[in-house]
Design an enzyme around this catalytic site. Structure first.
Site, mmCIF file in Angstrom:
data_model
loop_
_atom_site.group_PDB
_atom_site.id
_atom_site.type_symbol
_atom_site.label_atom_id
_atom_site.label_comp_id
_atom_site.label_asym_id
_atom_site.label_seq_id
_atom_site.Cartn_x
_atom_site.Cartn_y
_atom_site.Cartn_z
ATOM 1 N N SER A 62 0.796 -1.237 0.000
ATOM 2 C CA SER A 62 0.000 0.000 0.000
ATOM 3 C C SER A 62 0.823 1.279 0.000
ATOM 4 O O SER A 62 0.265 2.356 -0.224
ATOM 5 C CB SER A 62 -0.937 0.020 1.203
ATOM 6 O OG SER A 62 -2.096 -0.708 0.896
ATOM 7 N N LYS A 65 0.560 3.335 -2.968
ATOM 8 C CA LYS A 65 -0.582 4.250 -3.156
ATOM 9 C C LYS A 65 -0.129 5.707 -3.044
ATOM 10 O O LYS A 65 -0.701 6.591 -3.669
ATOM 11 C CB LYS A 65 -1.674 3.953 -2.121
ATOM 12 C CG LYS A 65 -2.299 2.553 -2.271
ATOM 13 C CD LYS A 65 -3.160 2.222 -1.060
ATOM 14 C CE LYS A 65 -3.790 0.830 -1.173
ATOM 15 N NZ LYS A 65 -4.506 0.449 0.054
ATOM 16 N N TYR A 192 -2.636 -1.911 -10.659
ATOM 17 C CA TYR A 192 -2.645 -1.819 -9.194
ATOM 18 C C TYR A 192 -1.909 -3.024 -8.573
ATOM 19 O O TYR A 192 -1.069 -2.860 -7.687
ATOM 20 C CB TYR A 192 -4.098 -1.744 -8.696
ATOM 21 C CG TYR A 192 -4.219 -1.848 -7.196
ATOM 22 C CD1 TYR A 192 -3.900 -0.775 -6.365
ATOM 23 C CD2 TYR A 192 -4.632 -3.040 -6.597
ATOM 24 C CE1 TYR A 192 -3.987 -0.880 -4.984
ATOM 25 C CE2 TYR A 192 -4.733 -3.156 -5.216
ATOM 26 C CZ TYR A 192 -4.407 -2.070 -4.415
ATOM 27 O OH TYR A 192 -4.493 -2.189 -3.049
ATOM 28 N N TYR A 244 -4.735 3.452 8.066
ATOM 29 C CA TYR A 244 -6.113 2.939 8.102
ATOM 30 C C TYR A 244 -6.795 3.301 9.410
ATOM 31 O O TYR A 244 -6.735 4.447 9.825
ATOM 32 C CB TYR A 244 -6.129 1.416 7.837
ATOM 33 C CG TYR A 244 -5.312 1.080 6.624
ATOM 34 C CD1 TYR A 244 -5.703 1.558 5.385
ATOM 35 C CD2 TYR A 244 -4.135 0.359 6.711
ATOM 36 C CE1 TYR A 244 -4.949 1.308 4.258
ATOM 37 C CE2 TYR A 244 -3.373 0.109 5.586
ATOM 38 C CZ TYR A 244 -3.796 0.588 4.366
ATOM 39 O OH TYR A 244 -3.045 0.351 3.274
ATOM 40 N N VAL A 262 1.067 -3.837 3.653
ATOM 41 C CA VAL A 262 0.986 -5.162 4.270
ATOM 42 C C VAL A 262 2.234 -6.026 4.019
ATOM 43 O O VAL A 262 2.330 -7.137 4.524
ATOM 44 C CB VAL A 262 -0.294 -5.952 3.870
ATOM 45 C CG1 VAL A 262 -1.545 -5.296 4.411
ATOM 46 C CG2 VAL A 262 -0.370 -6.169 2.373
HETATM 47 N N1 GLN Z 1 -1.980 -5.292 -2.334
HETATM 48 C C1 GLN Z 1 -2.652 -5.159 -1.065
HETATM 49 C C2 GLN Z 1 -4.147 -5.274 -1.266
HETATM 50 O O1 GLN Z 1 -4.626 -4.844 -2.285
HETATM 51 C C3 GLN Z 1 -2.300 -3.832 -0.455
HETATM 52 C C4 GLN Z 1 -2.993 -3.607 0.875
HETATM 53 C C5 GLN Z 1 -2.136 -2.986 1.914
HETATM 54 O O2 GLN Z 1 -0.918 -2.936 1.841
HETATM 55 N N2 GLN Z 1 -2.773 -2.531 2.969
HETATM 56 O O3 GLN Z 1 -4.841 -5.778 -0.438
#
Ligand code: GLN
Length: 309
Positions: A62, A65, A192, A244, A262
């Protein structure tokens, strides 16, 4: 810097036992949880300090992002990007499919929950005209902002994300069904999944954090990479939504804009002082690195980095 980082890592590493490595993406399940590393970009002294498992490569997940948001803003402008994605906190898990339904949202609530990130990536996939190489653009920009020409796409992780990404697929098709998606769903998802599977180190993340902390200017060559406004907006969003459902808690405990992934990564930007990259793959229930957050909190206290002080 007057800090014994090795001693701190040794003290905090056992905390990883309180967490679990992400296993919903099968290719991540085999990562050794017993790792903790950190890299700092010290803006004042123009030096990078590293300790622990700072050179291990791991999936950016993430944290990509942040980079996709900066790239979308660079291409389309802030106004255009935030026409399609909001800047609200969610109160739901990062992969929640419910939040838009419940809040009657007309656009994803922010670019850091999965549905908002997929939307942001779709803006890169198709900005006015079809973009033939959206991932190549994101990869090149990631190399530049992380000052890491060796970072690469891990095909095994990418295929694993793609194979098991039904929740993300449902989010993208939800956007399509509600006429919010402006690009084709499958290329947007594919881009993505790829951006999440880029392999970085704590040093790559410290460099990313340093560009944000340095007002959009790459401190290693003094060249502006992103606008001052986009650096500011991104740091604000990292503070309100970067962790989050723990964003509010860590705004109180740490007070430094931070984004998690993650894969176990954390990137922080302490304005005008430090870019920080941390890695420790065992996660808490909210999907944030347990030992990584403990290490960050300890360092922020010791170096007095809380921006609200
Ligand atoms: N690739 C992971 C997903 O789409 C990224 C989520 C994350 O790092 N929180 O669930």
């Amino acid at each position: 810097m007057n800090l014994d980082l090795n001693a701190l890592i040794e003290e905090i590493l056992p905390k990883q036992k309180e967490g679990k490595v992400a296993s919903y993406i099968p290719a991540l399940a085999s990562v050794d949880p017993n790792q903790l590393g950190i890299a700092f970009y010290d803006l004042k002294n123009q030096q990078i300090i590293q300790a622990g498992d700072s050179k291990t490569r791991f999936a950016i997940e993430s944290i990509s992002k942040v980079i996709a948001l900066l790239w979308a803003i660079k291409k389309l402008g802030i106004q255009e990007v935030f026409t399609y994605v909001g800047s609200r906190q969610t109160g739901f898990a990062f992969n929640s499919a419910l939040n838009m339904e419940i809040t009657h949202a007309k656009k994803p609530l922010n670019p850091f929950v999965n549905v908002g990130a997929i939307m942001t990536t779709s803006l890169i996939v198709q900005d006015k005209e079809i973009n033939p190489h959206p991932f190549a653009e994101i990869l090149a920009f990631t190399k530049e902002i992380c000052n890491d020409p060796d970072l690469y796409l891990d095909t095994q992780i990418y295929l694993s994300e793609k194979e098991t990404g039904d929740l993300n697929r449902s989010l993208a098709y939800y956007l399509k069904a509600k006429n919010m998606m402006i690009a084709k769903v499958e290329p947007s998802l594919d881009t993505y999944f790829k951006q999440c599977s880029i392999m970085v180190t704590t040093k790559s993340l410290a460099n990313l954090g340093a560009v944000l902390a340095n007002d959009g200017i790459k401190p290693w060559d003094n060249q502006r990479l992103i606008s001052s406004e986009s650096a500011t907006v991104t740091k604000s969003l990292m503070m309100t939504a970067g962790l989050y459902n723990q964003s509010g808690t860590y705004s109180r405990l740490i007070g430094v804009p931070t984004k998690s992934g993650v894969g176990g990564g954390l990137v922080s930007a302490a304005p005008h002082k430090f870019g920080i990259g941390i890695f420790s793959p065992a996660l808490n229930d909210e999907g944030n690195s347990v030992a990584g957050l403990a290490l960050l909190q300890s360092i922020v206290d010791k170096l007095d980095l809380n921006i609200f002080k």
